[in-house]
Design a protein around this motif. Sequence first.
Motif, short mmCIF file in Angstrom:
data_model
loop_
_atom_site.label_atom_id
_atom_site.label_comp_id
_atom_site.label_asym_id
_atom_site.label_seq_id
_atom_site.Cartn_x
_atom_site.Cartn_y
_atom_site.Cartn_z
N HIS A 1 59.51 33.29 -24.32
CA HIS A 1 58.11 32.81 -24.06
C HIS A 1 57.58 32.84 -25.49
O HIS A 1 58.19 33.61 -26.60
CB HIS A 1 57.54 34.01 -23.43
CG HIS A 1 55.99 33.66 -22.69
ND1 HIS A 1 55.06 33.37 -23.57
CD2 HIS A 1 55.74 33.08 -21.82
CE1 HIS A 1 54.08 32.86 -22.80
NE2 HIS A 1 54.49 32.74 -21.48
N VAL A 2 56.42 32.23 -25.77
CA VAL A 2 55.86 32.34 -26.95
C VAL A 2 54.99 33.41 -27.21
O VAL A 2 54.80 33.75 -28.54
CB VAL A 2 54.98 30.85 -27.24
CG1 VAL A 2 56.00 29.71 -27.16
CG2 VAL A 2 54.15 30.85 -26.30
N LYS A 3 54.86 34.16 -26.38
CA LYS A 3 54.11 35.27 -26.52
C LYS A 3 54.97 36.29 -27.39
O LYS A 3 55.98 36.64 -27.07
CB LYS A 3 53.56 35.95 -25.20
CG LYS A 3 52.31 35.16 -24.54
CD LYS A 3 51.85 35.72 -23.25
CE LYS A 3 50.72 35.15 -22.57
NZ LYS A 3 50.67 35.75 -21.35
N PRO A 4 54.45 36.83 -28.17
CA PRO A 4 54.92 38.11 -29.13
C PRO A 4 55.72 38.95 -28.18
O PRO A 4 54.90 39.52 -27.23
CB PRO A 4 54.12 38.51 -30.20
CG PRO A 4 52.81 38.14 -29.69
CD PRO A 4 52.83 37.08 -28.55
N LEU A 5 56.75 39.72 -28.52
CA LEU A 5 57.15 40.85 -28.16
C LEU A 5 56.55 42.24 -28.79
O LEU A 5 56.62 42.21 -30.04
CB LEU A 5 58.65 40.95 -28.00
CG LEU A 5 59.38 39.87 -27.39
CD1 LEU A 5 60.83 39.79 -27.60
CD2 LEU A 5 59.41 40.50 -25.74
N ASP A 6 56.46 43.25 -28.16
CA ASP A 6 56.36 44.51 -28.76
C ASP A 6 57.39 45.03 -29.52
O ASP A 6 58.44 44.82 -29.41
CB ASP A 6 55.46 45.45 -27.77
CG ASP A 6 56.40 46.00 -26.71
OD1 ASP A 6 57.72 46.17 -26.98
OD2 ASP A 6 56.13 45.75 -25.19
N ARG A 7 56.93 46.00 -30.25
CA ARG A 7 57.93 46.58 -31.25
C ARG A 7 59.08 47.37 -30.42
O ARG A 7 60.17 47.56 -30.85
CB ARG A 7 57.46 47.82 -32.41
CG ARG A 7 56.69 46.95 -33.35
CD ARG A 7 56.11 47.83 -34.48
NE ARG A 7 55.53 47.36 -35.63
CZ ARG A 7 55.96 46.93 -36.59
NH1 ARG A 7 57.29 46.92 -36.63
NH2 ARG A 7 55.42 45.94 -37.64
N LEU A 8 58.63 47.91 -29.20
CA LEU A 8 59.61 48.67 -28.44
C LEU A 8 60.62 47.70 -27.86
O LEU A 8 61.86 48.12 -27.79
CB LEU A 8 58.86 49.29 -27.34
CG LEU A 8 59.73 50.20 -26.48
CD1 LEU A 8 60.39 51.24 -27.26
CD2 LEU A 8 59.10 50.80 -24.98
#
Length: 676
Positions: A302-309
């Motif tokens: 997905h183009v939405k960013p992933l969180d750092r976790l």
Amino acid sequence: MEETSGENGGAAEAPEASVGPEPVPFSMPQAAEDEEGELPADFERLWKAAQDNPQDFTCWTDLLQYCEQEGHITASRRALEAFLARYPLCYGYWKKFADLERRAGYKDKAEEVCVQGLKVIPLSVDLWIHYINLLLGTLDMNLYDSPTRIRSVFEDAVAASGLDFHSDRLWDLYIEWEKEQGNMRNAAAVLDRVLKVPTQLYNTHYDKFKEHLNSHEPKEVLTQEEYEELRTYCRQSQKAERAEQAQEEEEERPPGEEEPEELMQKIREQVLLRRDKVYQDNEGEVRKRWNFEDAIKRPYFHVKPLDRLQLRSWHSYLDWEIAQLNKDTKDPTSEVTAQPQEGSEDSGVAHDDHRVRILFERCLIACALYEEFWNRYTQYLEAQSVDEARAVYKRACEIHLTYRPNIHMQWATFEERHGDLTEARRVLEALEKTLPGLAVVRLRRAALERRDGQLDQSEALLQEAVAESKENPTLHAFYSIKLARLLLKVGRNPSRARGILQDALEISPDNDKLHLNLLELEVSGDPWASTEAVQECVTRALAAPLAPHTKILFSQRGLQFAEDYSNSIQRGNLVVIVHQKLLKELGGTKRGAENGDEDPEKLSTGDDGSAADVSEQVPPTMPHVPITTPPPPVMGADMSAQAGYGAYSSWYQQPQYGSYGYQNTWNYNQGYYPPS
């Protein structure tokens, strides 16, 4: 569009896998007979919006949804081809494309779409299942070669994505299809293979194997070799038991009057004893991976960013898998090798190189827009195969990270490191065409040519940059300084370097870095021949619209040079007078005090406490003036250590150069994310 919600932000039944080793840009041949006439009314508007904003995922989904609602096959093809060329990891749209062709009656085209999709994303369990179901629905199974072809596709599927932790549905489909074909032995063989693969539903496969074994005669499900081996073993075991019983029984059982059901049951028990060891080993592997797999919340693209976790979870998983491989490789008693053991019965559980690569490929689905994972993968592969590492760079730069300059430059560095300067040039040239005006790319190109000994080409690149940046004085000054340094330090041509800086000063007389670099050029030459040139440079700076403290700095440099190298005491005294006058006019006294120096007026005070007029007194031979600057650099030294002027780092950190790629090399689209 409901079917695509899994890979585009909603819950997904199965994780998405990765692009293949050699992606092929998708291109569908279009037949003239299925071309429809006029395109839908709003198609051109939505198409233009997507083309003008190719990084805007919403523009593309709006276009695709509109085409699907209109049911226009030509418009849908055009939109899907363009979309999948840019976002090939969205497996749901490959399925939609295949269904579009199948409903239109083009079965061959539907198959071709699936094949093209699987070339760029071979780990997609969903796409493999979709392709197999398409073949099952279109092939005539009464034909001799149809079952052979289906089985071949199943084998390709499990070879490509069978090691995925969520590949259970693919294995189950293969097993059930073999049962439907009446091939119980083949079904048992597939079950045997999946028993060695750590998957999410590993325990259900063992239960299905038991059920399959108990539902059929052992000779129908076991290989001929294993069946004969177990039958001989069990018969010998029975004979030993009967020999013990013969002491109590006088009658001997007639030959051939054995208890076949008892023998079959013993064979089944032996089969399960053997499989139980495999199952226990596999269960241990699943337990090791369970926490890592459970931490991955979005395994699809997905183009939405992933969180750092999520990013840390992928890094931790990769760290662990690579550590297992290294531990097994270094262990002299281990039978596991670093090479993939395809076809080996134990390869499913082994910590081999193939499993590490599978995990990398899975990671590069969810994290396809994070260059840190691409870099890590190339570093892992480079030690084993330069060609494979190059293929990963190619996928990253030409498909997923087209507008990320850093990884392109790393690719060019990789090619140069391995001696392919032609490819390194091509990569940098292509990047500059994609992101025109990015200064760091032009400097990389010039540096590449310089290292290759092509000084003329390096100079030409910088000259071109100087000529093209005349409308931007700041950038023009930047390139001029780079070119002058090249001519001075590498070309050993101070005359041409001086001309470049002087020409730049005609355009940017207020650029202190140009003045300082010209001064450095003059002071680094022959000191006995440079006196006039240095004073001329200082005079030019003092007449330019520069800040007061900068002018004082130039005056101090001129004074210092005159004290060190001037052949005329009169000229030295004149320089002192000019400098003291400048200090008085521009407030240099206060600035000197701020810099920790004593007040020059105090220094000029006589022993009797009376202050003398600096402008009227005869200048002393050794003037009592503050020297607030460090000694000049040695001949030919770079200005990078002098008060921040001329330093590469200071140029890159200047706010006005942020748009040239030195401080924030990527701000073209918020859909591309910085490293974690």
